[in-house]
Scaffold this motif. Structure first.
Motif, mmCIF file in Angstrom:
data_model
loop_
_atom_site.group_PDB
_atom_site.id
_atom_site.type_symbol
_atom_site.label_atom_id
_atom_site.label_comp_id
_atom_site.label_asym_id
_atom_site.label_seq_id
_atom_site.Cartn_x
_atom_site.Cartn_y
_atom_site.Cartn_z
ATOM 1 N N VAL A 43 0.757 -1.254 0.034
ATOM 2 C CA VAL A 43 -0.061 -0.135 -0.019
ATOM 3 C C VAL A 43 1.072 1.276 -0.101
ATOM 4 O O VAL A 43 0.552 2.331 -0.783
ATOM 5 C CB VAL A 43 -0.888 -0.147 1.223
ATOM 6 C CG1 VAL A 43 -1.984 1.180 1.139
ATOM 7 C CG2 VAL A 43 -1.783 -1.114 1.262
ATOM 8 N N LEU A 44 2.021 1.160 0.715
ATOM 9 C CA LEU A 44 2.793 2.238 0.786
ATOM 10 C C LEU A 44 3.477 2.683 -0.613
ATOM 11 O O LEU A 44 3.417 3.753 -1.107
ATOM 12 C CB LEU A 44 4.082 1.988 1.787
ATOM 13 C CG LEU A 44 5.196 3.105 1.740
ATOM 14 C CD1 LEU A 44 4.913 4.486 2.104
ATOM 15 C CD2 LEU A 44 6.441 2.716 2.590
ATOM 16 N N ALA A 45 3.637 1.579 -1.402
ATOM 17 C CA ALA A 45 4.288 1.885 -2.767
ATOM 18 C C ALA A 45 3.280 2.305 -3.535
ATOM 19 O O ALA A 45 3.317 3.255 -4.485
ATOM 20 C CB ALA A 45 4.445 0.459 -3.661
ATOM 21 N N LEU A 208 -1.935 -2.942 -8.380
ATOM 22 C CA LEU A 208 -3.014 -2.977 -7.422
ATOM 23 C C LEU A 208 -3.705 -1.424 -7.458
ATOM 24 O O LEU A 208 -4.825 -1.432 -7.516
ATOM 25 C CB LEU A 208 -2.498 -3.022 -6.059
ATOM 26 C CG LEU A 208 -3.544 -2.956 -4.930
ATOM 27 C CD1 LEU A 208 -4.472 -3.848 -4.953
ATOM 28 C CD2 LEU A 208 -2.889 -3.065 -3.471
ATOM 29 N N ALA A 209 -3.120 -0.399 -7.584
ATOM 30 C CA ALA A 209 -3.516 1.132 -7.484
ATOM 31 C C ALA A 209 -4.135 1.387 -8.729
ATOM 32 O O ALA A 209 -5.185 2.231 -8.767
ATOM 33 C CB ALA A 209 -2.544 1.971 -7.116
ATOM 34 N N VAL A 210 -3.859 0.637 -9.643
ATOM 35 C CA VAL A 210 -4.377 0.904 -10.999
ATOM 36 C C VAL A 210 -5.590 0.157 -11.207
ATOM 37 O O VAL A 210 -6.646 0.269 -11.762
ATOM 38 C CB VAL A 210 -3.540 0.631 -12.337
ATOM 39 C CG1 VAL A 210 -4.158 0.395 -13.523
ATOM 40 C CG2 VAL A 210 -2.318 1.606 -12.244
ATOM 41 N N ARG A 211 -5.647 -1.234 -10.679
ATOM 42 C CA ARG A 211 -6.568 -2.225 -10.883
ATOM 43 C C ARG A 211 -8.097 -1.963 -9.920
ATOM 44 O O ARG A 211 -8.928 -2.086 -10.509
ATOM 45 C CB ARG A 211 -6.112 -3.647 -10.502
ATOM 46 C CG ARG A 211 -7.143 -4.490 -10.479
ATOM 47 C CD ARG A 211 -6.688 -6.002 -10.054
ATOM 48 N NE ARG A 211 -7.749 -6.900 -10.125
ATOM 49 C CZ ARG A 211 -7.739 -7.786 -11.231
ATOM 50 N NH1 ARG A 211 -7.254 -7.582 -12.550
ATOM 51 N NH2 ARG A 211 -8.973 -8.640 -11.197
ATOM 52 N N THR A 212 -7.657 -1.404 -8.635
ATOM 53 C CA THR A 212 -8.768 -1.277 -7.757
ATOM 54 C C THR A 212 -8.607 0.028 -6.973
ATOM 55 O O THR A 212 -7.489 0.572 -6.904
ATOM 56 C CB THR A 212 -8.959 -2.333 -6.715
ATOM 57 O OG1 THR A 212 -10.048 -2.544 -6.316
ATOM 58 C CG2 THR A 212 -7.628 -2.609 -6.092
ATOM 59 N N ASN A 213 -9.378 0.431 -6.128
ATOM 60 C CA ASN A 213 -9.238 1.530 -5.226
ATOM 61 C C ASN A 213 -8.430 0.910 -4.041
ATOM 62 O O ASN A 213 -8.437 -0.182 -3.511
ATOM 63 C CB ASN A 213 -10.405 1.825 -4.504
ATOM 64 C CG ASN A 213 -11.375 2.693 -5.647
ATOM 65 O OD1 ASN A 213 -10.894 2.973 -6.693
ATOM 66 N ND2 ASN A 213 -12.723 3.058 -5.282
ATOM 67 N N PHE A 214 -7.716 2.132 -3.340
ATOM 68 C CA PHE A 214 -7.024 1.475 -2.054
ATOM 69 C C PHE A 214 -6.993 2.546 -1.137
ATOM 70 O O PHE A 214 -7.221 3.620 -1.502
ATOM 71 C CB PHE A 214 -5.426 1.158 -2.733
ATOM 72 C CG PHE A 214 -4.652 2.484 -3.232
ATOM 73 C CD1 PHE A 214 -4.116 3.173 -2.334
ATOM 74 C CD2 PHE A 214 -4.606 2.686 -4.377
ATOM 75 C CE1 PHE A 214 -3.325 4.589 -3.148
ATOM 76 C CE2 PHE A 214 -4.339 4.058 -5.242
ATOM 77 C CZ PHE A 214 -3.472 4.934 -4.365
ATOM 78 N N ASP A 215 -6.671 2.158 0.066
ATOM 79 C CA ASP A 215 -6.877 3.057 1.133
ATOM 80 C C ASP A 215 -5.740 2.482 2.211
ATOM 81 O O ASP A 215 -5.180 1.353 2.178
ATOM 82 C CB ASP A 215 -8.203 3.356 1.850
ATOM 83 C CG ASP A 215 -9.013 1.980 2.253
ATOM 84 O OD1 ASP A 215 -8.366 1.448 3.387
ATOM 85 O OD2 ASP A 215 -9.749 1.469 1.496
ATOM 86 N N PRO A 216 -5.517 3.275 3.360
ATOM 87 C CA PRO A 216 -4.469 2.782 4.160
ATOM 88 C C PRO A 216 -4.535 1.634 4.958
ATOM 89 O O PRO A 216 -3.793 0.834 5.603
ATOM 90 C CB PRO A 216 -4.301 3.941 5.173
ATOM 91 C CG PRO A 216 -4.708 5.100 4.380
ATOM 92 C CD PRO A 216 -5.962 4.726 3.355
ATOM 93 N N ALA A 217 -5.967 1.002 4.957
ATOM 94 C CA ALA A 217 -6.323 -0.196 5.734
ATOM 95 C C ALA A 217 -6.316 -1.436 4.866
ATOM 96 O O ALA A 217 -6.624 -2.542 5.611
ATOM 97 C CB ALA A 217 -7.797 0.041 6.421
#
Length: 288
Positions: A43-45, A208-217
């Motif tokens: 997630v940091l990446a 991952l960030a392109v494929r779907t939404n992401f958040d810190p959790a």
């Protein structure tokens, strides 16, 4: 055709899971370290890619040119300054340190970026597809993602068996004390292994960030998928890790085809089945 499409999509999703798991497999194979913070580093990446794309106005894929070396540098520094101090005969201290690192990363990202979900936009490549006939089509981006996963794992395999650095990895993995007596600096070797692991993590985070939404959790869920792929494929086996990711992705796609609520459950059931029938994994590393 719907079932065939589900299997194809599952295979391509398995490439992403293979990227999740490759770094875990490498680190465990070299230093027997179970990195609880691995998912949060993915997630940091993703957030680093977000910052780079917004600051420079470039796309997510070109941002890899900066995100990969940045994550590799973070990995080297973490291992050299923090994790090396926790390594030893007892497995508990590294687990506790990486668990604490996971908490710090999650809360740090939450403080800086808030809990709002984000997503990277890759442009036309997100919707581009290659027709296969019979009403089937394969997305260009998932296909690229799978190709990158194969290339990354092939590169790690080649490095492990055909280069002096790979021989150093295997020597320190087999017997750190003897490797030290032969002149290897184990702390440096371990740090280089972590740098390689987080370079692969950078690839996983951007896709991952392109494929779907992401958040810190979302880090712990990515960690679970990575662990499951490693266990299904076999500890220490890089190609086995990719195969485990593919099997996990196919199980999830077939589960979703049966019932959308079964998607994640089907992957967990496959993991439990493999663990019960073949605890060493389907393709464990052979020792010569």
């Amino acid at each position: 055709m719907e079932w065939i499409n589900a299997i194809i999509q599952g295979v391509l999703l398995g490439g992403l899971y293979g990227l999740f798991a490759a770094g875990l497999s490498l680190i465990f194979g070299v230093m027997r370290l179970v990195n609880i913070a691995h998912g949060d580093l993915i997630v940091l990446a993703a957030y680093l890619a977000l910052v780079v794309t917004q600051a420079l106005g470039i796309g997510p894929l070109p941002s890899l040119l900066l995100v990969v070396p940045l994550m590799a540098g973070i990995g080297y520094g973490l291992q050299r300054l923090l994790l090396n101090r926790a390594l030893g005969d007892d497995l508990l201290p590294p687990l506790l340190v990486t668990f604490g690192l996971s908490v710090i990363i999650q809360n740090g990202l939450l403080e800086v970026f808030s809990a709002d979900s984000q997503r990277l936009q890759a442009g036309a490549i997100e919707v581009a597809a290659l027709p296969l006939g019979g009403g089937l089509a394969v997305g260009v981006l998932p296909l690229l993602q799978f190709g990158v996963a194969v290339a990354a794992i092939a590169g790690l395999q080649l490095l492990s068996w055909r280069t002096p650095l790979g021989r150093a990895f295997r020597a320190t993995a087999d017997d750190p004390e003897v490797a030290r007596l032969m002149g290897l600096d184990n702390r440096h070797v371990f740090a280089l292994a972590m740098a390689l692991s987080l370079a692969v993590v950078a690839l996983a985070g951007v896709f991952l960030a392109v494929r779907t939404n992401f958040d810190p959790a979302i880090g712990p869920a990515r960690l679970i998928f990575g662990f499951e792929a490693v266990i299904i494929g076999g500890l220490g086996s890089l190609w086995g890790t990719l195969a485990g990711g593919v099997l996990l992705g196919v199980a999830q796609s077939i589960g979703a085809q049966v019932d959308p609520g079964w998607q994640i459950l089907a992957g967990h059931l496959l993991f439990l089945l493999v663990l019960a029938v073949r605890p060493e994994g389907l393709f464990p590393r052979l020792r010569g």
